[in-house]
Write an enzyme that holds these catalytic residues in place. Structure first.
Site, mmCIF file in Angstrom:
data_model
loop_
_atom_site.group_PDB
_atom_site.id
_atom_site.type_symbol
_atom_site.label_atom_id
_atom_site.label_comp_id
_atom_site.label_asym_id
_atom_site.label_seq_id
_atom_site.Cartn_x
_atom_site.Cartn_y
_atom_site.Cartn_z
ATOM 1 N N PRO A 16 30.225 111.948 65.288
ATOM 2 C CA PRO A 16 28.802 111.778 65.576
ATOM 3 C C PRO A 16 28.499 110.286 65.606
ATOM 4 O O PRO A 16 28.890 109.564 64.685
ATOM 5 C CB PRO A 16 28.118 112.445 64.370
ATOM 6 C CG PRO A 16 29.132 112.495 63.287
ATOM 7 C CD PRO A 16 30.494 112.396 63.914
ATOM 8 N N MET A 17 27.839 109.809 66.649
ATOM 9 C CA MET A 17 27.462 108.385 66.694
ATOM 10 C C MET A 17 26.067 108.252 67.288
ATOM 11 O O MET A 17 25.847 108.520 68.468
ATOM 12 C CB MET A 17 28.472 107.576 67.502
ATOM 13 C CG MET A 17 29.682 107.181 66.691
ATOM 14 S SD MET A 17 30.684 105.964 67.527
ATOM 15 C CE MET A 17 31.205 106.887 68.925
ATOM 16 N N SER A 18 25.169 107.819 66.432
ATOM 17 C CA SER A 18 23.779 107.686 66.818
ATOM 18 C C SER A 18 23.634 106.726 67.999
ATOM 19 O O SER A 18 24.185 105.631 67.972
ATOM 20 C CB SER A 18 23.029 107.146 65.601
ATOM 21 O OG SER A 18 21.679 107.267 65.807
ATOM 22 N N GLN A 70 24.464 117.632 63.613
ATOM 23 C CA GLN A 70 24.441 116.920 62.325
ATOM 24 C C GLN A 70 23.008 116.588 61.917
ATOM 25 O O GLN A 70 22.234 116.071 62.731
ATOM 26 C CB GLN A 70 25.243 115.625 62.394
ATOM 27 C CG GLN A 70 25.424 115.023 60.999
ATOM 28 C CD GLN A 70 25.990 113.621 61.004
ATOM 29 O OE1 GLN A 70 25.399 112.710 61.556
ATOM 30 N NE2 GLN A 70 27.144 113.448 60.386
ATOM 31 N N CYS A 100 25.608 107.773 56.313
ATOM 32 C CA CYS A 100 24.951 106.737 57.121
ATOM 33 C C CYS A 100 24.502 105.571 56.236
ATOM 34 O O CYS A 100 23.811 105.774 55.244
ATOM 35 C CB CYS A 100 23.749 107.335 57.858
ATOM 36 S SG CYS A 100 22.872 106.064 58.793
ATOM 37 N N ARG A 224 34.280 104.805 67.384
ATOM 38 C CA ARG A 224 34.161 103.641 68.267
ATOM 39 C C ARG A 224 35.272 103.568 69.300
ATOM 40 O O ARG A 224 35.059 103.071 70.400
ATOM 41 C CB ARG A 224 34.108 102.359 67.422
ATOM 42 C CG ARG A 224 32.791 102.212 66.685
ATOM 43 C CD ARG A 224 32.872 101.191 65.593
ATOM 44 N NE ARG A 224 33.766 101.633 64.506
ATOM 45 C CZ ARG A 224 34.044 100.916 63.430
ATOM 46 N NH1 ARG A 224 33.512 99.729 63.281
ATOM 47 N NH2 ARG A 224 34.848 101.389 62.499
HETATM 48 C C1 LIG Z 1 26.971 102.990 66.439
HETATM 49 C C2 LIG Z 1 27.416 104.000 65.413
HETATM 50 C C3 LIG Z 1 26.639 105.106 65.163
HETATM 51 C C4 LIG Z 1 27.042 106.046 64.205
HETATM 52 N N1 LIG Z 1 26.260 107.149 63.993
HETATM 53 C C5 LIG Z 1 26.674 108.100 63.107
HETATM 54 C C6 LIG Z 1 25.940 109.299 62.940
HETATM 55 O O1 LIG Z 1 24.910 109.548 63.597
HETATM 56 N N2 LIG Z 1 26.407 110.194 62.024
HETATM 57 C C7 LIG Z 1 27.549 109.970 61.289
HETATM 58 O O2 LIG Z 1 27.936 110.792 60.475
HETATM 59 N N3 LIG Z 1 28.282 108.860 61.466
HETATM 60 C C8 LIG Z 1 27.873 107.936 62.359
HETATM 61 N N4 LIG Z 1 28.657 106.829 62.570
HETATM 62 C C9 LIG Z 1 29.949 106.717 61.870
HETATM 63 C C10 LIG Z 1 31.091 107.330 62.707
HETATM 64 O O3 LIG Z 1 30.915 108.717 62.859
HETATM 65 C C11 LIG Z 1 32.459 107.054 62.071
HETATM 66 O O4 LIG Z 1 32.544 107.728 60.838
HETATM 67 C C12 LIG Z 1 32.731 105.566 61.824
HETATM 68 O O5 LIG Z 1 32.313 104.795 62.932
HETATM 69 C C13 LIG Z 1 34.224 105.301 61.561
HETATM 70 O O6 LIG Z 1 35.019 105.786 62.608
HETATM 71 P P1 LIG Z 1 35.563 104.852 63.846
HETATM 72 O O7 LIG Z 1 36.278 103.695 63.235
HETATM 73 O O8 LIG Z 1 36.440 105.794 64.616
HETATM 74 O O9 LIG Z 1 34.342 104.397 64.602
HETATM 75 C C14 LIG Z 1 28.248 105.865 63.494
HETATM 76 C C15 LIG Z 1 29.037 104.753 63.768
HETATM 77 C C16 LIG Z 1 28.638 103.828 64.709
HETATM 78 C C17 LIG Z 1 29.526 102.635 64.972
#
Ligand SMILES: Cc1cc2nc3c(=O)[nH]c(=O)nc-3n(C[C@H](O)[C@H](O)[C@H](O)COP(=O)(O)O)c2cc1C
Length: 312
Positions: A16-18, A70, A100, A224
């Protein structure tokens, strides 16, 4: 591996990524191998009040499945009520955000602030589990800061509520998205608990998957690394990376999808979040980025993209 009653072959899921993981990004990630996706986090209070910013986050075409919605909240009552709304909308599961780190969320006691209040985290989770019959999960961090690494105590309490799985992003709230994930916590969780654990944090290569599998990860969440790079799922399942031509084709398709959802103006503005990553490493990428920033509508952006791809 079975997660949320869904059988996953490689265990590859889109995080999930906002502001990023709306259905166009999910559709492209699925095409290249994401087996399960999540919505970005959605405010439980916003869902209950049907606010205009919240409802579109649930929109998706039929084929956007399996999909977990979520929520974030600091209220057990809101958690349960919003969970019913999500269940009625046909989602495959509900995830509760307890990771978050952003001030706006934490100041309301939600997101990673719940890592400081295990009892409230447990009540929120119980409320959701009791409200719905679809699977429920929670996403947690390593702890609030390096002086309070309590992911094990948190996961232990949450396991008792009957959740289906837990996602661990093993950084503290203080670390935000930086630094090496504390993967030793994953091994501890797997040694002490029965819950399936999804690993999240800097997963980019087949070797990363292997390392995490050895530590006991049941599935792998990619965040990411998938932005402007849906092929990461193909590569993580042993396939090739994208050719330059394929990158441009998918970039244009992504732009079209966003414009169809958001309209031309907003769609092209939204697309700028992904552009840099799509063209990373291609000849002339730096100049392209500068030009693309100035595009005031989708027509102009498409023409800049085509000019860029014709230049090599
Ligand atoms: C821009 C952005 C938005 C994110 N939004 C959420 C979100 O809405 N819910 C959530 O549980 N995690 C959110 N995350 C965290 C990611 O789900 C993930 O756990 C974290 O980025 C680590 O994984 P990665 O290194 O593969 O990015 C967000 C991360 C980023 C960078």
């Amino acid at each position: 591996m079975n997660l949320y009653d869904i059988s996953l072959r490689h265990g590859l899921v889109l995080a999930p990524m906002s502001g990023y993981t709306n259905w166009p990004m999910r559709a492209l990630s699925r095409r290249f191998g994401a087996e399960l996706c999540y919505t970005e986090m959605i405010s439980s209070a916003g869902l209950i009040k049907s606010t205009k910013n919240t409802l579109p986050l649930l929109d998706r075409p039929m084929e956007d499945a399996p999909l977990i919605a979520q929520i974030f909240t600091a209220s057990p009552d809101d958690a349960g009520l919003s969970a019913r709304i999500i269940q009625d909308q046909g989602f495959d599961g509900i995830d509760i955000n307890m990771g978050c780190p952003v001030k706006k969320v934490v100041h309301k006691g939600a997101g990673s602030a719940l890592m400081k209040d295990i009892s409230l985290a447990q009540r929120i989770t119980e409320s959701v589990v009791q409200a719905v019959s679809i699977p429920v999960s929670v996403k947690i961090r390593a702890g609030w800061d390096s002086g309070s690494l309590n992911a094990l105590a948190m996961a232990d309490s949450l396991e008792k509520t009957g959740i289906a799985c837990i996602t661990l992003h093993p950084r503290t709230r203080a670390e935000m998205y930086l630094g090496t994930p504390r993967w030793e916590i994953l091994s501890t969780l797997k040694a002490q608990l029965k819950l399936p654990v999804v690993a999240s944090g800097n997963i980019k290569t087949v070797q990363d998957l292997e390392n995490l599998r050895c530590l006991g990860a049941d599935a792998f969440m990619i965040g990411r690394g998938a932005v402007g790079n849906p092929w990461i799922f193909r590569e993580l399942s042993g396939g090739p990376g994208p050719e330059a031509v394929e990158r441009i084709e998918i970039l244009l398709e992504h732009l079209d999808m966003l414009c169809s959802v958001l309209g031309d103006q907003r769609g092209s503005r939204f697309m700028k979040k992904y552009l840099s990553a799509y063209v990373k490493g291609l000849p002339g990428a730096a100049l392209f980025r500068q030009q693309a920033c100035t595009a005031e509508n989708a027509l102009k952006l498409r023409s800049i993209i085509k000019e860029f791809s014709n230049s090599w």
